[in-house]
Design an enzyme around this catalytic site. Structure first.
Site, PDB file in Angstrom:
ATOM      1  N   SER A  57       0.824  -1.212   0.000  1.00 13.67           N
ATOM      2  CA  SER A  57       0.000   0.000   0.000  1.00 13.67           C
ATOM      3  C   SER A  57       0.854   1.256   0.000  1.00 13.67           C
ATOM      4  O   SER A  57       0.571   2.217  -0.731  1.00 13.67           O
ATOM      5  CB  SER A  57      -0.931  -0.003   1.219  1.00 13.67           C
ATOM      6  OG  SER A  57      -1.867  -1.051   1.129  1.00 13.67           O
ATOM      7  N   GLU A 162      -0.144  -8.377  -6.291  1.00 12.27           N
ATOM      8  CA  GLU A 162      -0.641  -9.752  -6.220  1.00 12.27           C
ATOM      9  C   GLU A 162       0.038 -10.675  -7.224  1.00 12.27           C
ATOM     10  O   GLU A 162      -0.346 -11.844  -7.327  1.00 12.27           O
ATOM     11  CB  GLU A 162      -2.150  -9.777  -6.477  1.00 12.27           C
ATOM     12  CG  GLU A 162      -2.965  -9.086  -5.407  1.00 12.27           C
ATOM     13  CD  GLU A 162      -4.457  -9.179  -5.680  1.00 12.27           C
ATOM     14  OE1 GLU A 162      -4.851  -9.696  -6.748  1.00 12.27           O
ATOM     15  OE2 GLU A 162      -5.232  -8.738  -4.818  1.00 12.27           O
ATOM     16  N   SER A 183       4.163  -6.438  -3.259  1.00 16.63           N
ATOM     17  CA  SER A 183       3.891  -6.648  -1.840  1.00 16.63           C
ATOM     18  C   SER A 183       4.548  -7.931  -1.376  1.00 16.63           C
ATOM     19  O   SER A 183       4.596  -8.917  -2.116  1.00 16.63           O
ATOM     20  CB  SER A 183       2.382  -6.720  -1.593  1.00 16.63           C
ATOM     21  OG  SER A 183       2.113  -7.105  -0.254  1.00 16.63           O
ATOM     22  N   HIS A 188       1.251 -13.423   0.453  1.00 11.93           N
ATOM     23  CA  HIS A 188       1.683 -13.208  -0.927  1.00 11.93           C
ATOM     24  C   HIS A 188       2.811 -14.167  -1.303  1.00 11.93           C
ATOM     25  O   HIS A 188       3.114 -15.103  -0.574  1.00 11.93           O
ATOM     26  CB  HIS A 188       2.067 -11.743  -1.119  1.00 11.93           C
ATOM     27  CG  HIS A 188       0.889 -10.819  -1.037  1.00 11.93           C
ATOM     28  ND1 HIS A 188       0.834  -9.602  -1.686  1.00 11.93           N
ATOM     29  CD2 HIS A 188      -0.302 -10.924  -0.393  1.00 11.93           C
ATOM     30  CE1 HIS A 188      -0.321  -9.017  -1.444  1.00 11.93           C
ATOM     31  NE2 HIS A 188      -1.022  -9.800  -0.654  1.00 11.93           N
TER      32      HIS A 188
END
Length: 388
Positions: A57, A162, A183, A188
């Site tokens: 993020s 992702e 990420s 993940h």
């Protein structure tokens, strides 16, 4: 009953030893391990530069922020940026926070990525940037996207949080645009506890990212840099010189140390995920009431998605209850149609191109289960038995 969770740990003794080495060093804040991780990360994915941050993020936040601070700003408040209607919330929030005008475009119900024909129609002379999202491990068709951009001055960006390890035409997802984000959260492809990364080939962007990652100061910039020119030799003053309105989104040193070990394992992780996917696709081909994600390029298969077929009579709520009762963890496909979140969208300057019928259908009829870096053949057999 087989327990089938959404994710599982990617760590072994090497990661715990990496943590211990940081604890023994008594240097807990961002340092040499993070630098080593960044160097290896850039090399792994074929980029010139990589900047590690605290999460995917915050990687998205810095990616957008950096475009406002170049000597000749790449973006300014009010500029139009195109996004798909299905992604995680923090794909979109930096766009609002920097005053961009967001144009939402429908997805392709098969690939779950932005619909190419809708994108072609949505791009106008007002379009300044396209933020693509590689959903659930699946890369976009960048050949078609670049054809749409053509010779126009439109910035291509990638939210690849992702889809670490995915490729399109033998090029890594996350490296097709000016910047790409990754990420390394627990669920993940690799896990550094919390963590994210931004890659770019642009030196000015790289230096801006280094600056705004840590307070907007010059301390982490090279002596000759694209932000201030040449730094002073007076370290007493230079270490506390602030030149850009930045943040503190530095990663922990132990996250860098863990990441070094995780990157070594990534090729094996991706190989196993793809073998699981091959088995999954074989088991669920021609399913009577469920469609699965259509691969573009070489997916890294974050998870396995299902879309209930139209006119099948199947209700998702019942499907979710059946899976949960069987010990199979499932989730909505990312956030579903983000446009349903009217409470937060009232803060956005946004438009919707035509309709988002596919995103709406996915929102009501989609879900996904986990893929892991360990063999899941038994779990997939069990999943197929539950979803008769």
């Amino acid at each position: 009953m087989i327990n089938y969770p959404l994710a599982s740990s990617t760590w072994d003794d090497l990661e715990y030893k990496a943590i211990q080495s940081v604890l023994d060093s008594k240097m807990f804040t961002m340092g040499e391990y993070v630098k080593q991780y960044e160097t290896q990360f850039a090399k792994t994915f074929g980029s010139k530069y990589a900047v590690m941050v605290s999460s995917g993020s915050t990687a998205n936040l810095l990616m957008i922020a950096a475009l406002f601070f170049t000597k000749k700003p790449r973006l300014k408040k009010g500029d139009e940026i195109i996004v798909p209607a299905v992604s995680w919330s923090t794909t979109y929030y930096p766009l609002q926070q920097y005053g961009l005008r967001v144009k939402f475009v429908d997805i392709d119900i098969n690939t779950l990525n932005i619909d190419i024909e809708s994108l072609k129609e949505a791009v106008t002379d007002s379009t300044k940037a396209i933020l693509t999202v590689n959903l659930l491990g699946n890369p976009n068709n960048f050949d078609e996207i670049n054809k749409i951009i053509g010779g126009r001055d439109i910035i291509l960006l990638e939210d690849n949080c992702e889809s670490m390890g995915a490729t399109f035409n033998n090029k890594c997802a996350g490296t097709f645009g000016l910047m790409g984000t990754f990420s390394s959260f627990y669920s993940h492809h690799i896990a550094t506890m919390e963590g994210g990364c931004i890659v770019t080939d642009d030196e000015e962007i790289y230096h801006i990212l280094l600056c705004i990652r840590a307070h907007g100061w010059t301390r982490n910039l090279p002596k000759k840099n694209k932000v201030t020119g040449v730094k002073s030799d007076d370290q007493f003053e230079e270490s506390f010189k602030f030149v850009l309105p930045g943040y503190n989104v530095r990663p922990l040193e132990m996250s860098g140390a863990i990441g070094i070990e995780q990157l070594k394992k990534l090729p094996r992780f991706i190989s196993v995920r793809r073998k699981n996917a091959e088995y999954f696709l074989d088991k669920f081909k021609d399913h009577p009431y469920l469609d699965v994600q259509q691969e573009t390029g070489e997916s890294s298969w974050f998870g396995f998605s299902f879309i209930i077929k139209k006119d099948s009579g199947v209700i998702r709520k019942q499907l979710v209850e059946n899976l949960n009762s069987a010990g199979i963890e499932c989730r909505p496909i990312v956030t579903g149609n983000f446009l349903k979140n009217t409470d937060v969208l009232k803060y956005f300057d946004y438009t919707v191109h035509n309709n988002v019928d596919n995103a709406e259908y996915l929102d009501k009829n989609g879900l996904f289960v986990g893929n892991h870096q360990i063999e899941l053949f038994d779990e997939i057999d069990y999943l197929r038995e539950v979803l008769k």
